[in-house]
Design a protein around this motif. Structure first.
Motif, PDB file in Angstrom:
ATOM      1  N   CYS A   1      25.473  23.312  32.698  1.00  0.00           N
ATOM      2  CA  CYS A   1      25.710  24.562  32.953  1.00  0.00           C
ATOM      3  C   CYS A   1      26.325  24.623  34.278  1.00  0.00           C
ATOM      4  O   CYS A   1      26.531  26.500  34.549  1.00  0.00           O
ATOM      5  N   LEU A   2      27.338  24.055  34.533  1.00  0.00           N
ATOM      6  CA  LEU A   2      28.699  24.079  35.351  1.00  0.00           C
ATOM      7  C   LEU A   2      28.417  24.325  36.340  1.00  0.00           C
ATOM      8  O   LEU A   2      29.488  24.400  37.447  1.00  0.00           O
ATOM      9  N   TYR A   3      27.276  24.343  37.042  1.00  0.00           N
ATOM     10  CA  TYR A   3      26.689  23.933  38.326  1.00  0.00           C
ATOM     11  C   TYR A   3      27.726  23.039  39.068  1.00  0.00           C
ATOM     12  O   TYR A   3      27.999  21.883  38.708  1.00  0.00           O
ATOM     13  N   SER A   4      27.786  23.385  40.105  1.00  0.00           N
ATOM     14  CA  SER A   4      29.038  22.352  41.025  1.00  0.00           C
ATOM     15  C   SER A   4      27.868  21.873  42.187  1.00  0.00           C
ATOM     16  O   SER A   4      27.374  22.571  42.706  1.00  0.00           O
ATOM     17  N   LYS A   5      28.681  21.226  42.990  1.00  0.00           N
ATOM     18  CA  LYS A   5      28.347  20.908  44.336  1.00  0.00           C
ATOM     19  C   LYS A   5      29.582  21.182  46.056  1.00  0.00           C
ATOM     20  O   LYS A   5      30.019  20.658  45.145  1.00  0.00           O
ATOM     21  N   HIS A   6      29.104  21.894  46.611  1.00  0.00           N
ATOM     22  CA  HIS A   6      30.097  22.167  47.705  1.00  0.00           C
ATOM     23  C   HIS A   6      30.779  20.993  48.397  1.00  0.00           C
ATOM     24  O   HIS A   6      29.907  20.595  49.263  1.00  0.00           O
ATOM     25  N   VAL A   7      31.109  20.178  47.861  1.00  0.00           N
ATOM     26  CA  VAL A   7      31.883  18.794  48.930  1.00  0.00           C
ATOM     27  C   VAL A   7      32.983  18.659  48.641  1.00  0.00           C
ATOM     28  O   VAL A   7      33.535  18.144  50.241  1.00  0.00           O
ATOM     29  N   ASP A   8      33.976  19.956  48.509  1.00  0.00           N
ATOM     30  CA  ASP A   8      35.082  19.286  48.661  1.00  0.00           C
ATOM     31  C   ASP A   8      36.640  20.573  49.855  1.00  0.00           C
ATOM     32  O   ASP A   8      35.813  21.751  49.658  1.00  0.00           O
ATOM     33  N   ILE A   9      37.023  20.243  50.186  1.00  0.00           N
ATOM     34  CA  ILE A   9      37.501  21.719  51.886  1.00  0.00           C
ATOM     35  C   ILE A   9      38.695  22.451  50.614  1.00  0.00           C
ATOM     36  O   ILE A   9      38.913  23.025  50.366  1.00  0.00           O
ATOM     37  N   ASN A  10      39.732  21.097  50.092  1.00  0.00           N
ATOM     38  CA  ASN A  10      40.587  20.573  49.044  1.00  0.00           C
ATOM     39  C   ASN A  10      39.923  20.081  47.643  1.00  0.00           C
ATOM     40  O   ASN A  10      39.798  18.774  48.155  1.00  0.00           O
ATOM     41  N   PRO A  11      40.399  20.563  46.972  1.00  0.00           N
ATOM     42  CA  PRO A  11      40.004  19.612  45.355  1.00  0.00           C
ATOM     43  C   PRO A  11      40.271  17.835  45.471  1.00  0.00           C
ATOM     44  O   PRO A  11      41.465  17.537  45.820  1.00  0.00           O
ATOM     45  N   GLY A  12      39.038  17.588  45.472  1.00  0.00           N
ATOM     46  CA  GLY A  12      38.723  15.861  45.650  1.00  0.00           C
ATOM     47  C   GLY A  12      38.400  15.489  46.678  1.00  0.00           C
ATOM     48  O   GLY A  12      38.361  14.628  47.184  1.00  0.00           O
ATOM     49  N   ASP A  13      38.764  15.953  47.784  1.00  0.00           N
ATOM     50  CA  ASP A  13      39.220  15.121  48.882  1.00  0.00           C
ATOM     51  C   ASP A  13      37.078  15.079  49.248  1.00  0.00           C
ATOM     52  O   ASP A  13      37.361  14.146  50.319  1.00  0.00           O
ATOM     53  N   ARG A  14      36.586  15.959  49.056  1.00  0.00           N
ATOM     54  CA  ARG A  14      34.798  15.811  49.135  1.00  0.00           C
ATOM     55  C   ARG A  14      34.785  15.384  51.057  1.00  0.00           C
ATOM     56  O   ARG A  14      33.717  15.085  51.560  1.00  0.00           O
ATOM     57  N   ALA A  15      35.684  16.799  51.636  1.00  0.00           N
ATOM     58  CA  ALA A  15      35.341  16.344  53.065  1.00  0.00           C
ATOM     59  C   ALA A  15      34.870  17.967  53.427  1.00  0.00           C
ATOM     60  O   ALA A  15      34.424  18.223  54.940  1.00  0.00           O
ATOM     61  N   ASN A  16      34.150  18.247  52.928  1.00  0.00           N
ATOM     62  CA  ASN A  16      33.164  18.892  53.169  1.00  0.00           C
ATOM     63  C   ASN A  16      31.562  19.455  53.196  1.00  0.00           C
ATOM     64  O   ASN A  16      31.333  18.590  52.086  1.00  0.00           O
ATOM     65  N   ASN A  17      30.962  19.187  54.035  1.00  0.00           N
ATOM     66  CA  ASN A  17      29.895  18.701  54.366  1.00  0.00           C
ATOM     67  C   ASN A  17      28.495  19.856  54.533  1.00  0.00           C
ATOM     68  O   ASN A  17      27.259  19.613  54.238  1.00  0.00           O
ATOM     69  N   CYS A  18      28.956  20.909  53.717  1.00  0.00           N
ATOM     70  CA  CYS A  18      27.479  22.024  52.780  1.00  0.00           C
ATOM     71  C   CYS A  18      27.356  21.168  52.198  1.00  0.00           C
ATOM     72  O   CYS A  18      25.874  21.526  52.089  1.00  0.00           O
ATOM     73  N   ARG A  19      27.765  20.818  51.125  1.00  0.00           N
ATOM     74  CA  ARG A  19      26.965  20.175  50.321  1.00  0.00           C
ATOM     75  C   ARG A  19      26.018  20.774  49.323  1.00  0.00           C
ATOM     76  O   ARG A  19      25.076  21.199  48.979  1.00  0.00           O
ATOM     77  N   GLY A  20      26.275  22.593  49.194  1.00  0.00           N
ATOM     78  CA  GLY A  20      25.585  23.549  48.843  1.00  0.00           C
ATOM     79  C   GLY A  20      25.731  23.242  47.730  1.00  0.00           C
ATOM     80  O   GLY A  20      26.347  22.965  46.910  1.00  0.00           O
ATOM     81  N   ILE A  21      24.801  24.348  46.585  1.00  0.00           N
ATOM     82  CA  ILE A  21      24.786  24.149  45.438  1.00  0.00           C
ATOM     83  C   ILE A  21      25.712  25.324  44.952  1.00  0.00           C
ATOM     84  O   ILE A  21      25.686  27.141  45.825  1.00  0.00           O
ATOM     85  N   LEU A  22      27.150  25.437  43.961  1.00  0.00           N
ATOM     86  CA  LEU A  22      27.798  26.161  43.694  1.00  0.00           C
ATOM     87  C   LEU A  22      27.129  26.730  42.615  1.00  0.00           C
ATOM     88  O   LEU A  22      27.333  26.330  41.210  1.00  0.00           O
ATOM     89  N   LYS A  23      26.806  27.894  42.224  1.00  0.00           N
ATOM     90  CA  LYS A  23      26.525  28.892  41.153  1.00  0.00           C
ATOM     91  C   LYS A  23      27.827  29.515  40.711  1.00  0.00           C
ATOM     92  O   LYS A  23      28.764  29.652  40.950  1.00  0.00           O
ATOM     93  N   PRO A  24      28.339  28.888  38.717  1.00  0.00           N
ATOM     94  CA  PRO A  24      29.321  30.005  38.423  1.00  0.00           C
ATOM     95  C   PRO A  24      28.841  30.986  38.621  1.00  0.00           C
ATOM     96  O   PRO A  24      27.948  31.366  38.031  1.00  0.00           O
ATOM     97  N   ILE A  25      29.614  32.238  38.298  1.00  0.00           N
ATOM     98  CA  ILE A  25      29.942  33.773  38.328  1.00  0.00           C
ATOM     99  C   ILE A  25      30.666  33.446  37.728  1.00  0.00           C
ATOM    100  O   ILE A  25      30.099  35.567  37.192  1.00  0.00           O
ATOM    101  N   ASN A  26      31.773  33.156  36.828  1.00  0.00           N
ATOM    102  CA  ASN A  26      32.116  33.576  35.897  1.00  0.00           C
ATOM    103  C   ASN A  26      33.118  33.284  35.388  1.00  0.00           C
ATOM    104  O   ASN A  26      33.639  32.045  35.842  1.00  0.00           O
ATOM    105  N   ILE A  27      34.055  33.193  34.689  1.00  0.00           N
ATOM    106  CA  ILE A  27      35.169  32.009  34.032  1.00  0.00           C
ATOM    107  C   ILE A  27      36.002  32.932  34.067  1.00  0.00           C
ATOM    108  O   ILE A  27      36.054  33.859  32.859  1.00  0.00           O
TER     109      ILE A  27
END
Ligand SMILES: [Zn+2]
Ligand SMILES: [Zn+2]
Length: 99
Positions: free
Chosen positions: A33-59
């Motif tokens: 379903c392409l949903y993700s989790k808000h964990v990165d500040i820069n791609p792959g760094d997992r440095a974000n503490n948000c941990r919110g649900i990333l909802k895909p809105i478009n491609i």
């Protein structure tokens, strides 16, 4: 309490559809379903503490694969990612159409 996980390859369960996703170090979103989790500040760094649900809105198609546009349901930040080879965008396109 420190919460610093230095793990890049991680298995997770999709927060939206419940699919078990096995991480390969690149994939951080659900191939179903392409949903993700808000964990990165820069791609792959997992440095974000948000941990919110990333909802895909478009491609949008790009040279290889697609760019996925996300909006974080916790902090409202909009970010982009790209699809991985195993992603099935059909489900997402149906959802988009039905919105
Ligand atoms: Zn999912
Ligand atoms: Zn967020």
């Amino acid at each position: 309490m420190s919460e610093k996980f230095q793990k890049c390859v991680e298995d997770f369960q999709c927060l939206n559809c419940g699919q078990e996703v096995s991480g390969n170090g690149f994939t951080d979103h659900c191939p179903n379903c392409l949903y993700s989790k808000h964990v990165d500040i820069n791609p792959g760094d997992r440095a974000n503490n948000c941990r919110g649900i990333l909802k895909p809105i478009n491609i949008a198609p790009k040279k290889s694969g697609y760019t996925i546009f996300y909006k974080c349901l916790s902090c409202d930040l909009e970010i982009t990612n790209k699809t991985a080879e195993q992603d099935d965008i059909t489900n997402f396109l149906i959802t988009l159409k039905n919105q």
